[in-house]
Write a protein that holds these residues in place. Structure first.
Motif, PDB file in Angstrom:
ATOM      1  N   LEU A 235       0.813  -1.215   0.000  1.00 30.46           N
ATOM      2  CA  LEU A 235       0.000   0.000   0.000  1.00 30.46           C
ATOM      3  C   LEU A 235       0.847   1.266   0.000  1.00 30.46           C
ATOM      4  N   PHE A 236       1.984   1.266   0.676  1.00 33.77           N
ATOM      5  CA  PHE A 236       2.886   2.424   0.614  1.00 33.77           C
ATOM      6  C   PHE A 236       3.341   2.641  -0.821  1.00 33.77           C
ATOM      7  N   HIS A 237       3.648   1.555  -1.484  1.00 31.30           N
ATOM      8  CA  HIS A 237       4.133   1.658  -2.863  1.00 31.30           C
ATOM      9  C   HIS A 237       3.042   2.192  -3.774  1.00 31.30           C
ATOM     10  N   GLU A 238       1.832   1.755  -3.540  1.00 34.41           N
ATOM     11  CA  GLU A 238       0.730   2.144  -4.403  1.00 34.41           C
ATOM     12  C   GLU A 238       0.186   3.539  -4.080  1.00 34.41           C
ATOM     13  N   PHE A 239       0.091   3.867  -2.774  1.00 35.91           N
ATOM     14  CA  PHE A 239      -0.581   5.101  -2.377  1.00 35.91           C
ATOM     15  C   PHE A 239       0.276   6.075  -1.572  1.00 35.91           C
ATOM     16  N   GLY A 240       1.496   5.673  -1.222  1.00 35.73           N
ATOM     17  CA  GLY A 240       2.356   6.537  -0.423  1.00 35.73           C
ATOM     18  C   GLY A 240       2.233   6.242   1.058  1.00 35.73           C
ATOM     19  N   PRO A 241       3.117   6.818   1.867  1.00 37.12           N
ATOM     20  CA  PRO A 241       3.180   6.497   3.297  1.00 37.12           C
ATOM     21  C   PRO A 241       2.032   7.054   4.135  1.00 37.12           C
TER      22      PRO A 241
ATOM     23  N   ARG B 100       0.209  -3.166  18.088  1.00 39.02           N
ATOM     24  CA  ARG B 100       1.064  -3.932  19.014  1.00 39.02           C
ATOM     25  C   ARG B 100       2.441  -4.165  18.397  1.00 39.02           C
ATOM     26  N   GLY B 101       2.474  -4.415  17.107  1.00 38.43           N
ATOM     27  CA  GLY B 101       3.755  -4.641  16.436  1.00 38.43           C
ATOM     28  C   GLY B 101       4.467  -3.351  16.059  1.00 38.43           C
ATOM     29  N   PHE B 102       3.671  -2.322  15.750  1.00 36.79           N
ATOM     30  CA  PHE B 102       4.232  -1.044  15.279  1.00 36.79           C
ATOM     31  C   PHE B 102       3.460   0.081  15.949  1.00 36.79           C
ATOM     32  N   PRO B 103       3.963   0.566  17.094  1.00 36.59           N
ATOM     33  CA  PRO B 103       3.206   1.537  17.890  1.00 36.59           C
ATOM     34  C   PRO B 103       2.996   2.889  17.221  1.00 36.59           C
ATOM     35  N   THR B 104       3.783   3.205  16.183  1.00 37.89           N
ATOM     36  CA  THR B 104       3.611   4.473  15.473  1.00 37.89           C
ATOM     37  C   THR B 104       3.712   4.231  13.971  1.00 37.89           C
ATOM     38  N   ARG B 105       3.150   5.146  13.209  1.00 37.80           N
ATOM     39  CA  ARG B 105       3.272   5.087  11.741  1.00 37.80           C
ATOM     40  C   ARG B 105       4.755   5.092  11.354  1.00 37.80           C
ATOM     41  N   HIS B 106       5.522   5.933  12.022  1.00 38.46           N
ATOM     42  CA  HIS B 106       6.949   6.015  11.713  1.00 38.46           C
ATOM     43  C   HIS B 106       7.637   4.661  11.915  1.00 38.46           C
ATOM     44  N   ALA B 107       7.299   3.956  12.976  1.00 37.36           N
ATOM     45  CA  ALA B 107       7.907   2.636  13.231  1.00 37.36           C
ATOM     46  C   ALA B 107       7.582   1.662  12.099  1.00 37.36           C
ATOM     47  N   LEU B 108       6.363   1.710  11.586  1.00 32.87           N
ATOM     48  CA  LEU B 108       5.965   0.836  10.478  1.00 32.87           C
ATOM     49  C   LEU B 108       6.694   1.228   9.191  1.00 32.87           C
ATOM     50  N   ILE B 109       6.713   2.507   8.896  1.00 33.29           N
ATOM     51  CA  ILE B 109       7.407   2.992   7.700  1.00 33.29           C
ATOM     52  C   ILE B 109       8.881   2.601   7.760  1.00 33.29           C
ATOM     53  N   LYS B 110       9.491   2.810   8.909  1.00 30.76           N
ATOM     54  CA  LYS B 110      10.907   2.490   9.067  1.00 30.76           C
ATOM     55  C   LYS B 110      11.162   0.999   8.846  1.00 30.76           C
ATOM     56  N   GLN B 111      10.335   0.132   9.410  1.00 26.44           N
ATOM     57  CA  GLN B 111      10.562  -1.301   9.255  1.00 26.44           C
ATOM     58  C   GLN B 111      10.354  -1.748   7.813  1.00 26.44           C
ATOM     59  N   VAL B 112       9.368  -1.176   7.132  1.00 23.31           N
ATOM     60  CA  VAL B 112       9.168  -1.491   5.710  1.00 23.31           C
ATOM     61  C   VAL B 112      10.405  -1.080   4.920  1.00 23.31           C
ATOM     62  N   ALA B 113      10.922   0.106   5.185  1.00 16.74           N
ATOM     63  CA  ALA B 113      12.117   0.577   4.481  1.00 16.74           C
ATOM     64  C   ALA B 113      13.320  -0.312   4.775  1.00 16.74           C
ATOM     65  N   LEU B 114      13.517  -0.670   6.041  1.00 18.16           N
ATOM     66  CA  LEU B 114      14.659  -1.535   6.395  1.00 18.16           C
ATOM     67  C   LEU B 114      14.545  -2.905   5.733  1.00 18.16           C
ATOM     68  N   ASN B 115      13.343  -3.474   5.727  1.00 16.75           N
ATOM     69  CA  ASN B 115      13.147  -4.767   5.062  1.00 16.75           C
ATOM     70  C   ASN B 115      13.427  -4.662   3.570  1.00 16.75           C
ATOM     71  N   ASN B 116      12.943  -3.584   2.965  1.00 19.13           N
ATOM     72  CA  ASN B 116      13.131  -3.355   1.541  1.00 19.13           C
ATOM     73  C   ASN B 116      14.611  -3.226   1.199  1.00 19.13           C
ATOM     74  N   LEU B 117      15.318  -2.423   1.978  1.00 22.36           N
ATOM     75  CA  LEU B 117      16.757  -2.237   1.752  1.00 22.36           C
ATOM     76  C   LEU B 117      17.509  -3.550   1.925  1.00 22.36           C
ATOM     77  N   ASP B 118      17.143  -4.318   2.936  1.00 17.67           N
ATOM     78  CA  ASP B 118      17.800  -5.592   3.188  1.00 17.67           C
ATOM     79  C   ASP B 118      17.543  -6.591   2.059  1.00 17.67           C
ATOM     80  N   GLN B 119      16.298  -6.662   1.566  1.00 15.60           N
ATOM     81  CA  GLN B 119      15.982  -7.552   0.441  1.00 15.60           C
ATOM     82  C   GLN B 119      16.807  -7.183  -0.787  1.00 15.60           C
ATOM     83  N   LEU B 120      16.848  -5.908  -1.111  1.00 12.43           N
ATOM     84  CA  LEU B 120      17.579  -5.462  -2.295  1.00 12.43           C
ATOM     85  C   LEU B 120      19.078  -5.717  -2.151  1.00 12.43           C
ATOM     86  N   ARG B 121      19.615  -5.458  -0.958  1.00 11.16           N
ATOM     87  CA  ARG B 121      21.041  -5.722  -0.732  1.00 11.16           C
ATOM     88  C   ARG B 121      21.334  -7.205  -0.891  1.00 11.16           C
TER      89      ARG B 121
END
Length: 186
Positions: free
Chosen positions: A19-25, A45-66
């Motif tokens: 959804l971030f990819h399709e509609f933005g953060p 419970r897993g992501f107490p803030t929007r920022h925490a979710l955005i950050k984890q998506v970005a970290l996962n994405n960067l790790d996959q690409l690397r």
């Protein structure tokens, strides 16, 4: 973390990435929870803030690409580059970092992961550029933005049509990055 909680977290991350990819953060967290098949409370419970979710998506994405870049770099020059790009497309690794970057500016974890990706991409690109297989001016950042374009879902286009177009767009992209372009890049 319990197995069911980890499973829910993974579903939330996959839904958020899509959804971030399709509609933005700024997409609603309720919409993310719905796509993930979990309640909003489970998401929080897993992501107490929007920022925490955005950050984890970005970290996962960067790790996959690397990881894909490091796997591909064991091949030779242009073959390694092509293998990497094809893997990104084939596995439908959506490149969301350029979309999420403004909200992550200055985050140490993200900056470290991005630097590791850039280094992996440079190790992948350097031999292909040195062998004259890729355009000399192609940078890791260029590649990330180009892959964002190719992997991004097309608005109002059915998934089956996108699946048909994506390999064609991949060929056009790869041909355009070859060292012997029709027009110089300025």
């Amino acid at each position: 973390m319990r197995a069911d909680a980890r499973h829910n977290q993974e579903r939330v991350l996959r839904a958020a990435q899509r959804l971030f990819h399709e509609f933005g953060p700024s997409v609603s967290l309720g919409r993310i929870a719905d796509l993930a098949g979990v309640g909003v409370a489970t998401l929080y419970r897993g992501f107490p803030t929007r920022h925490a979710l955005i950050k984890q998506v970005a970290l996962n994405n960067l790790d996959q690409l690397r990881g894909l870049a490091e796997l591909a770099e064991h091949a030779d020059g242009g073959v390694a580059f092509t293998r990497f790009v094809e893997s990104v497309i084939e596995r439908e690794v959506t490149v969301v970092l350029p979309i999420l970057q403004p909200s992550l500016t200055g985050d140490r974890d993200v900056d470290t992961a991005r630097a590791a990706l850039t280094e992996a991409l440079d190790r992948l690109l350097d031999p292909a550029r040195a062998q004259g297989e890729l355009r000399a001016e192609l940078t890791a950042d260029d590649l990330i933005l180009l892959l964002t374009t190719v992997t991004r879902p097309l608005p109002a286009v059915p998934d089956d049509v996108t699946a048909t177009l994506r390999p064609r767009h991949l060929r056009l992209l790869l041909d355009g990055l070859r060292a012997q372009p029709l027009l110089p890049c300025q």
